[in-house]
Design a protein around this motif. Structure first.
Motif, mmCIF file in Angstrom:
data_model
loop_
_atom_site.group_PDB
_atom_site.id
_atom_site.type_symbol
_atom_site.label_atom_id
_atom_site.label_comp_id
_atom_site.label_asym_id
_atom_site.label_seq_id
_atom_site.Cartn_x
_atom_site.Cartn_y
_atom_site.Cartn_z
ATOM 1 N N TRP A 124 -57.488 -11.329 -39.802
ATOM 2 C CA TRP A 124 -56.815 -12.181 -40.772
ATOM 3 C C TRP A 124 -57.015 -11.633 -42.176
ATOM 4 O O TRP A 124 -58.064 -11.103 -42.510
ATOM 5 C CB TRP A 124 -57.365 -13.607 -40.731
ATOM 6 C CG TRP A 124 -56.875 -14.436 -39.587
ATOM 7 C CD1 TRP A 124 -57.475 -14.542 -38.367
ATOM 8 C CD2 TRP A 124 -55.718 -15.255 -39.531
ATOM 9 N NE1 TRP A 124 -56.753 -15.391 -37.574
ATOM 10 C CE2 TRP A 124 -55.670 -15.850 -38.261
ATOM 11 C CE3 TRP A 124 -54.707 -15.554 -40.450
ATOM 12 C CZ2 TRP A 124 -54.662 -16.722 -37.872
ATOM 13 C CZ3 TRP A 124 -53.696 -16.431 -40.063
ATOM 14 C CH2 TRP A 124 -53.676 -17.000 -38.796
ATOM 15 N N GLY A 125 -55.995 -11.786 -42.998
ATOM 16 C CA GLY A 125 -56.084 -11.366 -44.382
ATOM 17 C C GLY A 125 -54.804 -11.688 -45.112
ATOM 18 O O GLY A 125 -53.889 -12.299 -44.563
ATOM 19 N N LEU A 126 -54.752 -11.276 -46.350
ATOM 20 C CA LEU A 126 -53.572 -11.512 -47.173
ATOM 21 C C LEU A 126 -52.606 -10.348 -47.057
ATOM 22 O O LEU A 126 -53.017 -9.210 -46.876
ATOM 23 C CB LEU A 126 -53.970 -11.680 -48.632
ATOM 24 C CG LEU A 126 -54.813 -12.905 -48.952
ATOM 25 C CD1 LEU A 126 -55.193 -12.912 -50.417
ATOM 26 C CD2 LEU A 126 -54.073 -14.176 -48.575
ATOM 27 N N THR A 127 -51.331 -10.655 -47.202
ATOM 28 C CA THR A 127 -50.312 -9.625 -47.242
ATOM 29 C C THR A 127 -49.315 -9.957 -48.345
ATOM 30 O O THR A 127 -49.003 -11.116 -48.582
ATOM 31 C CB THR A 127 -49.569 -9.492 -45.898
ATOM 32 O OG1 THR A 127 -48.598 -8.453 -46.007
ATOM 33 C CG2 THR A 127 -48.881 -10.790 -45.491
ATOM 34 N N ALA A 128 -48.843 -8.918 -48.997
ATOM 35 C CA ALA A 128 -47.786 -9.072 -49.988
ATOM 36 C C ALA A 128 -46.425 -8.744 -49.376
ATOM 37 O O ALA A 128 -45.409 -8.826 -50.053
ATOM 38 C CB ALA A 128 -48.054 -8.167 -51.194
ATOM 39 N N ALA A 129 -46.409 -8.399 -48.095
ATOM 40 C CA ALA A 129 -45.161 -8.013 -47.431
ATOM 41 C C ALA A 129 -44.175 -9.166 -47.341
ATOM 42 O O ALA A 129 -42.964 -8.965 -47.403
ATOM 43 C CB ALA A 129 -45.454 -7.460 -46.041
ATOM 44 N N THR A 130 -44.674 -10.386 -47.180
ATOM 45 C CA THR A 130 -43.821 -11.562 -47.111
ATOM 46 C C THR A 130 -44.639 -12.781 -47.511
ATOM 47 O O THR A 130 -45.836 -12.846 -47.256
ATOM 48 C CB THR A 130 -43.219 -11.762 -45.699
ATOM 49 O OG1 THR A 130 -42.342 -12.891 -45.703
ATOM 50 C CG2 THR A 130 -44.306 -11.949 -44.651
ATOM 51 N N SER A 131 -43.981 -13.711 -48.171
ATOM 52 C CA SER A 131 -44.639 -14.963 -48.547
ATOM 53 C C SER A 131 -43.572 -15.999 -48.855
ATOM 54 O O SER A 131 -42.443 -15.654 -49.201
ATOM 55 C CB SER A 131 -45.560 -14.770 -49.755
ATOM 56 O OG SER A 131 -44.829 -14.361 -50.885
ATOM 57 N N HIS A 132 -43.956 -17.269 -48.725
ATOM 58 C CA HIS A 132 -43.032 -18.329 -49.090
ATOM 59 C C HIS A 132 -42.976 -18.468 -50.604
ATOM 60 O O HIS A 132 -41.920 -18.599 -51.189
ATOM 61 C CB HIS A 132 -43.441 -19.659 -48.445
ATOM 62 C CG HIS A 132 -42.616 -20.802 -48.940
ATOM 63 N ND1 HIS A 132 -43.097 -21.704 -49.851
ATOM 64 C CD2 HIS A 132 -41.344 -21.142 -48.686
ATOM 65 C CE1 HIS A 132 -42.137 -22.572 -50.135
ATOM 66 N NE2 HIS A 132 -41.068 -22.267 -49.436
ATOM 67 N N SER A 133 -44.154 -18.489 -51.226
ATOM 68 C CA SER A 133 -44.217 -18.516 -52.683
ATOM 69 C C SER A 133 -44.925 -17.242 -53.134
ATOM 70 O O SER A 133 -45.759 -16.717 -52.410
ATOM 71 C CB SER A 133 -44.958 -19.762 -53.166
ATOM 72 O OG SER A 133 -46.288 -19.748 -52.711
ATOM 73 N N THR A 140 -47.402 -14.574 -54.478
ATOM 74 C CA THR A 140 -46.976 -13.251 -54.086
ATOM 75 C C THR A 140 -47.542 -12.841 -52.731
ATOM 76 O O THR A 140 -47.267 -11.735 -52.263
ATOM 77 C CB THR A 140 -47.442 -12.204 -55.123
ATOM 78 O OG1 THR A 140 -48.869 -12.242 -55.193
ATOM 79 C CG2 THR A 140 -46.803 -12.368 -56.450
ATOM 80 N N HIS A 141 -48.354 -13.684 -52.104
ATOM 81 C CA HIS A 141 -49.025 -13.338 -50.863
ATOM 82 C C HIS A 141 -48.925 -14.475 -49.851
ATOM 83 O O HIS A 141 -48.690 -15.620 -50.213
ATOM 84 C CB HIS A 141 -50.519 -13.075 -51.097
ATOM 85 C CG HIS A 141 -50.804 -11.924 -51.992
ATOM 86 N ND1 HIS A 141 -50.731 -12.002 -53.360
ATOM 87 C CD2 HIS A 141 -51.159 -10.662 -51.714
ATOM 88 C CE1 HIS A 141 -51.025 -10.830 -53.883
ATOM 89 N NE2 HIS A 141 -51.297 -9.998 -52.898
ATOM 90 N N SER A 142 -49.169 -14.129 -48.588
ATOM 91 C CA SER A 142 -49.368 -15.126 -47.542
ATOM 92 C C SER A 142 -50.559 -14.688 -46.692
ATOM 93 O O SER A 142 -51.013 -13.554 -46.781
ATOM 94 C CB SER A 142 -48.113 -15.277 -46.673
ATOM 95 O OG SER A 142 -47.848 -14.086 -45.953
ATOM 96 N N LEU A 143 -51.037 -15.589 -45.881
ATOM 97 C CA LEU A 143 -52.126 -15.331 -44.962
ATOM 98 C C LEU A 143 -51.524 -14.935 -43.624
ATOM 99 O O LEU A 143 -50.557 -15.557 -43.167
ATOM 100 C CB LEU A 143 -52.964 -16.604 -44.804
ATOM 101 C CG LEU A 143 -54.188 -16.543 -43.922
ATOM 102 C CD1 LEU A 143 -55.221 -15.597 -44.516
ATOM 103 C CD2 LEU A 143 -54.774 -17.941 -43.776
ATOM 104 N N THR A 144 -52.066 -13.896 -42.982
ATOM 105 C CA THR A 144 -51.548 -13.475 -41.687
ATOM 106 C C THR A 144 -52.687 -13.004 -40.794
ATOM 107 O O THR A 144 -53.731 -12.576 -41.280
ATOM 108 C CB THR A 144 -50.481 -12.367 -41.828
ATOM 109 O OG1 THR A 144 -49.955 -12.050 -40.528
ATOM 110 C CG2 THR A 144 -51.051 -11.119 -42.466
ATOM 111 N N ASP A 145 -52.449 -13.074 -39.492
ATOM 112 C CA ASP A 145 -53.462 -12.647 -38.532
ATOM 113 C C ASP A 145 -53.639 -11.135 -38.512
ATOM 114 O O ASP A 145 -54.698 -10.645 -38.128
ATOM 115 C CB ASP A 145 -53.113 -13.145 -37.128
ATOM 116 C CG ASP A 145 -51.755 -12.655 -36.697
ATOM 117 O OD1 ASP A 145 -51.673 -11.623 -36.022
ATOM 118 O OD2 ASP A 145 -50.759 -13.303 -37.068
ATOM 119 N N THR A 146 -52.626 -10.380 -38.904
ATOM 120 C CA THR A 146 -52.718 -8.915 -38.917
ATOM 121 C C THR A 146 -51.910 -8.359 -40.078
ATOM 122 O O THR A 146 -50.728 -8.092 -39.943
ATOM 123 C CB THR A 146 -52.190 -8.308 -37.596
ATOM 124 O OG1 THR A 146 -50.950 -8.943 -37.284
ATOM 125 C CG2 THR A 146 -53.154 -8.488 -36.454
#
Length: 168
Positions: A9-18, A20-26
């Motif tokens: 799990w960690g943050l990604t800037a590849a996609t987010s609702h708001s 600049t980041h979202s939380l993702t499992d990979t």
């Protein structure tokens, strides 16, 4: 709320609702076969004074065959977990989930987001979560701010998620 995150799990800037980041499992690609990844609230939540408590979050996901994403709740400190919601397949557009927590008003509880890759036949991109908020009494969540990983992951104004890893 503060979250404990499992390995991967960690943050990604590849996609987010708001922005600049979202939380993702990979954050770096597809999850591995037989992954059991968890983002767990690190501290119990007390909603005893709330009238209509709701957990809301934005999500999108791409899960392989026989793989599931769960929202689970524990009322005994994390020893036992009850599935509150489950997701499978694909839903690639950001959409809001709102989960009624009224059942948990009489006791402290903790919650977790869990990705369970139950097979090795197929894996996929995984689960993305953003703008997590617990609100009640008809009071909407605060406008989201960009998550960060310094000392905790700020997901919503006034809502903080920390990162801890557990993996099996």
């Amino acid at each position: 709320p503060t979250h404990t995150l499992s390995a991967g799990w960690g943050l990604t800037a590849a996609t987010s609702h708001s922005p600049t980041h979202s939380l993702t499992d990979t954050p770096t690609g597809s999850y591995a076969a037989y992954t059991d990844a968890r983002a767990v609230l690190a501290h119990p939540i007390d909603l005893m004074s709330a009238t209509k408590p709701v957990l809301s979050f934005w999500q999108r996901y791409s899960l392989g065959d026989y793989d599931y994403a769960y929202l689970e709740v524990s009322t005994d400190g994390g020893f036992n977990w009850k599935r509150v919601e489950s997701y499978s397949g694909q839903n690639l557009g950001w959409h809001e989930e709102r989960v009624d927590l009224s059942e948990y008003k009489s006791t402290e509880f903790t919650a977790r987001f869990r990705l369970d890759a139950g097979s090795d036949s197929s894996v996929a991109d995984g689960w993305y979560i953003d703008d997590v908020c617990i609100s009640g009494d008809g009071v909407p969540c605060q406008p989201p701010t960009a998550p960060t990983l310094s000392g905790g992951t700020t997901v919503n104004e006034g809502t903080t998620l920390s990162v801890v890893a557990h993996s099996t």
